[in-house]
Design a protein around this motif. Sequence first.
Motif, PDB file in Angstrom:
ATOM      1  N   ALA A 120      51.250  45.044  56.665  1.00  0.00           N
ATOM      2  CA  ALA A 120      49.966  45.503  57.220  1.00  0.00           C
ATOM      3  C   ALA A 120      48.822  45.375  56.217  1.00  0.00           C
ATOM      4  O   ALA A 120      47.997  46.269  56.086  1.00  0.00           O
ATOM      5  N   LEU A 121      48.793  44.246  55.501  1.00  0.00           N
ATOM      6  CA  LEU A 121      47.656  43.962  54.625  1.00  0.00           C
ATOM      7  C   LEU A 121      46.515  43.481  55.491  1.00  0.00           C
ATOM      8  O   LEU A 121      46.729  42.929  56.564  1.00  0.00           O
ATOM      9  N   PHE A 122      45.273  43.685  55.022  1.00  0.00           N
ATOM     10  CA  PHE A 122      44.119  43.228  55.794  1.00  0.00           C
ATOM     11  C   PHE A 122      43.954  41.724  55.585  1.00  0.00           C
ATOM     12  O   PHE A 122      43.704  41.286  54.464  1.00  0.00           O
ATOM     13  N   PRO A 123      44.113  40.929  56.645  1.00  0.00           N
ATOM     14  CA  PRO A 123      44.134  39.472  56.467  1.00  0.00           C
ATOM     15  C   PRO A 123      42.812  38.882  55.988  1.00  0.00           C
ATOM     16  O   PRO A 123      42.790  37.772  55.468  1.00  0.00           O
ATOM     17  N   TRP A 124      41.695  39.621  56.164  1.00  0.00           N
ATOM     18  CA  TRP A 124      40.402  39.062  55.761  1.00  0.00           C
ATOM     19  C   TRP A 124      40.093  39.318  54.292  1.00  0.00           C
ATOM     20  O   TRP A 124      39.084  38.851  53.784  1.00  0.00           O
ATOM     21  N   LEU A 125      40.959  40.074  53.623  1.00  0.00           N
ATOM     22  CA  LEU A 125      40.713  40.390  52.219  1.00  0.00           C
ATOM     23  C   LEU A 125      41.710  39.660  51.323  1.00  0.00           C
ATOM     24  O   LEU A 125      42.829  39.360  51.741  1.00  0.00           O
ATOM     25  N   THR A 126      41.294  39.405  50.081  1.00  0.00           N
ATOM     26  CA  THR A 126      42.235  38.856  49.108  1.00  0.00           C
ATOM     27  C   THR A 126      43.227  39.953  48.727  1.00  0.00           C
ATOM     28  O   THR A 126      43.033  41.123  49.048  1.00  0.00           O
ATOM     29  N   VAL A 127      44.277  39.528  48.021  1.00  0.00           N
ATOM     30  CA  VAL A 127      45.275  40.475  47.545  1.00  0.00           C
ATOM     31  C   VAL A 127      44.615  41.585  46.724  1.00  0.00           C
ATOM     32  O   VAL A 127      44.843  42.777  46.951  1.00  0.00           O
ATOM     33  N   GLY A 128      43.741  41.192  45.805  1.00  0.00           N
ATOM     34  CA  GLY A 128      43.071  42.170  44.948  1.00  0.00           C
ATOM     35  C   GLY A 128      42.239  43.146  45.761  1.00  0.00           C
ATOM     36  O   GLY A 128      42.293  44.362  45.557  1.00  0.00           O
ATOM     37  N   ALA A 129      41.473  42.611  46.721  1.00  0.00           N
ATOM     38  CA  ALA A 129      40.601  43.464  47.537  1.00  0.00           C
ATOM     39  C   ALA A 129      41.429  44.405  48.410  1.00  0.00           C
ATOM     40  O   ALA A 129      41.012  45.537  48.677  1.00  0.00           O
ATOM     41  N   ASN A 130      42.605  43.950  48.851  1.00  0.00           N
ATOM     42  CA  ASN A 130      43.486  44.824  49.623  1.00  0.00           C
ATOM     43  C   ASN A 130      43.907  46.035  48.799  1.00  0.00           C
ATOM     44  O   ASN A 130      43.928  47.153  49.306  1.00  0.00           O
TER      45      ASN A 130
ATOM     46  N   ARG B 206      54.811  42.456  39.480  1.00  0.00           N
ATOM     47  CA  ARG B 206      55.052  41.077  39.049  1.00  0.00           C
ATOM     48  C   ARG B 206      54.334  40.056  39.928  1.00  0.00           C
ATOM     49  O   ARG B 206      54.913  39.061  40.360  1.00  0.00           O
ATOM     50  N   LEU B 207      53.074  40.333  40.204  1.00  0.00           N
ATOM     51  CA  LEU B 207      52.262  39.362  40.946  1.00  0.00           C
ATOM     52  C   LEU B 207      51.004  39.024  40.149  1.00  0.00           C
ATOM     53  O   LEU B 207      49.943  38.771  40.725  1.00  0.00           O
ATOM     54  N   THR B 208      51.153  39.015  38.840  1.00  0.00           N
ATOM     55  CA  THR B 208      50.032  38.679  37.970  1.00  0.00           C
ATOM     56  C   THR B 208      49.460  37.319  38.372  1.00  0.00           C
ATOM     57  O   THR B 208      50.213  36.376  38.589  1.00  0.00           O
ATOM     58  N   GLY B 209      48.148  37.261  38.524  1.00  0.00           N
ATOM     59  CA  GLY B 209      47.514  35.984  38.843  1.00  0.00           C
ATOM     60  C   GLY B 209      47.395  35.694  40.329  1.00  0.00           C
ATOM     61  O   GLY B 209      46.857  34.676  40.728  1.00  0.00           O
ATOM     62  N   PHE B 210      47.891  36.616  41.167  1.00  0.00           N
ATOM     63  CA  PHE B 210      47.797  36.371  42.617  1.00  0.00           C
ATOM     64  C   PHE B 210      46.622  37.104  43.248  1.00  0.00           C
ATOM     65  O   PHE B 210      46.487  37.146  44.458  1.00  0.00           O
ATOM     66  N   GLU B 211      45.754  37.667  42.407  1.00  0.00           N
ATOM     67  CA  GLU B 211      44.677  38.514  42.879  1.00  0.00           C
ATOM     68  C   GLU B 211      43.805  37.869  43.951  1.00  0.00           C
ATOM     69  O   GLU B 211      43.385  38.506  44.903  1.00  0.00           O
ATOM     70  N   ARG B 212      43.529  36.565  43.777  1.00  0.00           N
ATOM     71  CA  ARG B 212      42.586  35.901  44.677  1.00  0.00           C
ATOM     72  C   ARG B 212      43.233  35.233  45.877  1.00  0.00           C
ATOM     73  O   ARG B 212      42.567  34.613  46.698  1.00  0.00           O
ATOM     74  N   LYS B 213      44.563  35.344  45.983  1.00  0.00           N
ATOM     75  CA  LYS B 213      45.238  34.759  47.141  1.00  0.00           C
ATOM     76  C   LYS B 213      44.980  35.624  48.369  1.00  0.00           C
ATOM     77  O   LYS B 213      44.645  36.797  48.251  1.00  0.00           O
ATOM     78  N   ARG B 214      45.180  35.009  49.534  1.00  0.00           N
ATOM     79  CA  ARG B 214      45.089  35.803  50.762  1.00  0.00           C
ATOM     80  C   ARG B 214      46.499  36.088  51.272  1.00  0.00           C
ATOM     81  O   ARG B 214      47.409  35.307  51.011  1.00  0.00           O
ATOM     82  N   PRO B 215      46.663  37.214  52.006  1.00  0.00           N
ATOM     83  CA  PRO B 215      48.008  37.608  52.433  1.00  0.00           C
ATOM     84  C   PRO B 215      48.792  36.484  53.097  1.00  0.00           C
ATOM     85  O   PRO B 215      49.990  36.347  52.849  1.00  0.00           O
ATOM     86  N   HIS B 216      48.132  35.653  53.914  1.00  0.00           N
ATOM     87  CA  HIS B 216      48.891  34.619  54.629  1.00  0.00           C
ATOM     88  C   HIS B 216      49.431  33.539  53.709  1.00  0.00           C
ATOM     89  O   HIS B 216      50.263  32.747  54.115  1.00  0.00           O
ATOM     90  N   GLU B 217      48.945  33.527  52.462  1.00  0.00           N
ATOM     91  CA  GLU B 217      49.457  32.528  51.526  1.00  0.00           C
ATOM     92  C   GLU B 217      50.717  33.012  50.802  1.00  0.00           C
ATOM     93  O   GLU B 217      51.295  32.273  50.021  1.00  0.00           O
ATOM     94  N   LEU B 218      51.106  34.267  51.043  1.00  0.00           N
ATOM     95  CA  LEU B 218      52.249  34.836  50.335  1.00  0.00           C
ATOM     96  C   LEU B 218      53.481  34.884  51.226  1.00  0.00           C
ATOM     97  O   LEU B 218      53.384  34.871  52.445  1.00  0.00           O
TER      98      LEU B 218
END
Lengths: 256, 290
Positions: A89-99, A126-138
């Motif tokens: 239930a992450l917000f799909p319009w936000l990046t990982v960091g913004a979530n 252990r998701l260092t560096g994934f801050e700017r990804k979007r949920p659908h990319e994970l």
Amino acid sequence: MTAITEPRTGTNAVEIDSISKVFGRGRGAVTAVDGMSIHVGTGEFLSIVGASGCGKSTLLSLVAGLEEPTTGSVDVGDHRVAMMFQEAALFPWLTVGANIEVPMKVNRVPAAERRRRVTELLDLVRLTGFERKRPHELSGGMRQRVALARALAQDADVLLMDEPFGALDAMTRDILHDELERIWQEKSLTVMFVTHNVREAVRLGDRVVLLSSRPGRVIEEFTVHGERPRRIDSVPIAEQAAAITDRLREEVSRHA
Amino acid sequence: MPETDVRDRQVQGLDALELQPQRGVDERGAGEIARGVWAATWPKLAAVVIVLAAWQAVVWSGWRTEFVFPGPDRVLPTLFNEVTSPEFWTAVQVTMRRAFVGFALALAVGVVVGLAVSQFKPLRTAIGSLITGLQTMPSIVWFPFAMLLYGISESAIMFVIILGAAPSIAGGLTSGIDYVSPSLLRAGKVMGLRGVQRYTLLVIPAALPMFVTGLKQGWAFAWRSLMAGELLVIINQQNSIGWALSQARQLNDAERLLSYIIIVLVIGIMIDVFFSWADRSLRRRWGITQ
């Protein structure tokens, strides 16, 4: 039959006292939870297992304060409660960091501090560096770790988990068990972990509470023996799980 | 290796395997880029050629005299003349200003009504189906009434644009809010999102894709209402696309008439391209389409 389940030692983070929850009124009313009493110690990992219709999800909703019990009381003291579900239930319009920032925005944490904590929490899962990804990319497992980071961003020390690994493949689930165990210890969390999977319950829990179905009641409580870090495929875990599974099957066949 | 490093490598290895592999992308030279552009352009060019050819064929068939139905050979030079004249640009300016002001008003009304309807149950029961009903109404039927209310004025046109476009915008917003995934709402509740923050951080962004669809539909209605309005409500001979169209008809100037029809079509396509682009980039960000 155990009237109340108590942790071994120390103070309690969560005290659930003879709560019941009835949905609907009159003849159509359904009792989801019937007189459950569970005390969870501070820093304890409590697993809750049961077949369908045992009111596990209702129980967590009551502890989270999403719903009010019909009778009885839930006391979490000054503890802050966060909750995770089967879907991230992450917000799909936000990046990982913004979530991860969302709960901190709710708590009015200043922006610089938010940034800093996001980095820290991503390191933790252990998701260092994934801050700017979007949920659908994970992948599903990564999304659940982001959801965990987001839950921890609430500054909660009580974590309610409603089958959080239910939708993951076995290998990912095993690895996430290790991760959850580590984070639980590092952050001294109190966890209430609801699952269908008896092995998972034994692998993770200090104690396992077994619930009956329709209505949901506490049938029995088991203390899990075994040094941490544990392995799901070790013999002591398998043996303890087998005993609980037998008891659960007995309960299920009652409904035949 | 220490225990934590081993764990770290396991987790990272699993993540790497589970992530979608990058699709192999070949390095592209200038020739290939040109070929790509050509591949995207030629079907559109072909469509234009087919339309022109069909048009010319009808003209050659002698169905109507060239006086009332001229071919592209006569219309295109007129179109070029129009486009290079300053009066044309004042006409476009007047029309587009009306379109944007009208659309902005419809947006404001649509958002307020949409929010109100999604918030208050009784209001929904009362006017929910009325909004759907209004969407199906041809907006031109409002003009006689609008002219009675506002006279021959721009307000009459605005009134009809709002009635045409606001229901779609309100409808898009309401259904956007209705269809916010329950699991997101639950997650928001657990995180303590409430009041204004529940809207700014959760409900509004979640409703955005459907809202954009509503906007696109609303624009189409606004544009149609405006064209109808400019043909019916002619204010002090003020230059506008609608006025140019009715002038051309009165002067039996078929070339000019067709030129302006082409212009209305082109403006419609351009705005549609803009909305499609907004829609697509939104969806890409969300990962709804790849």
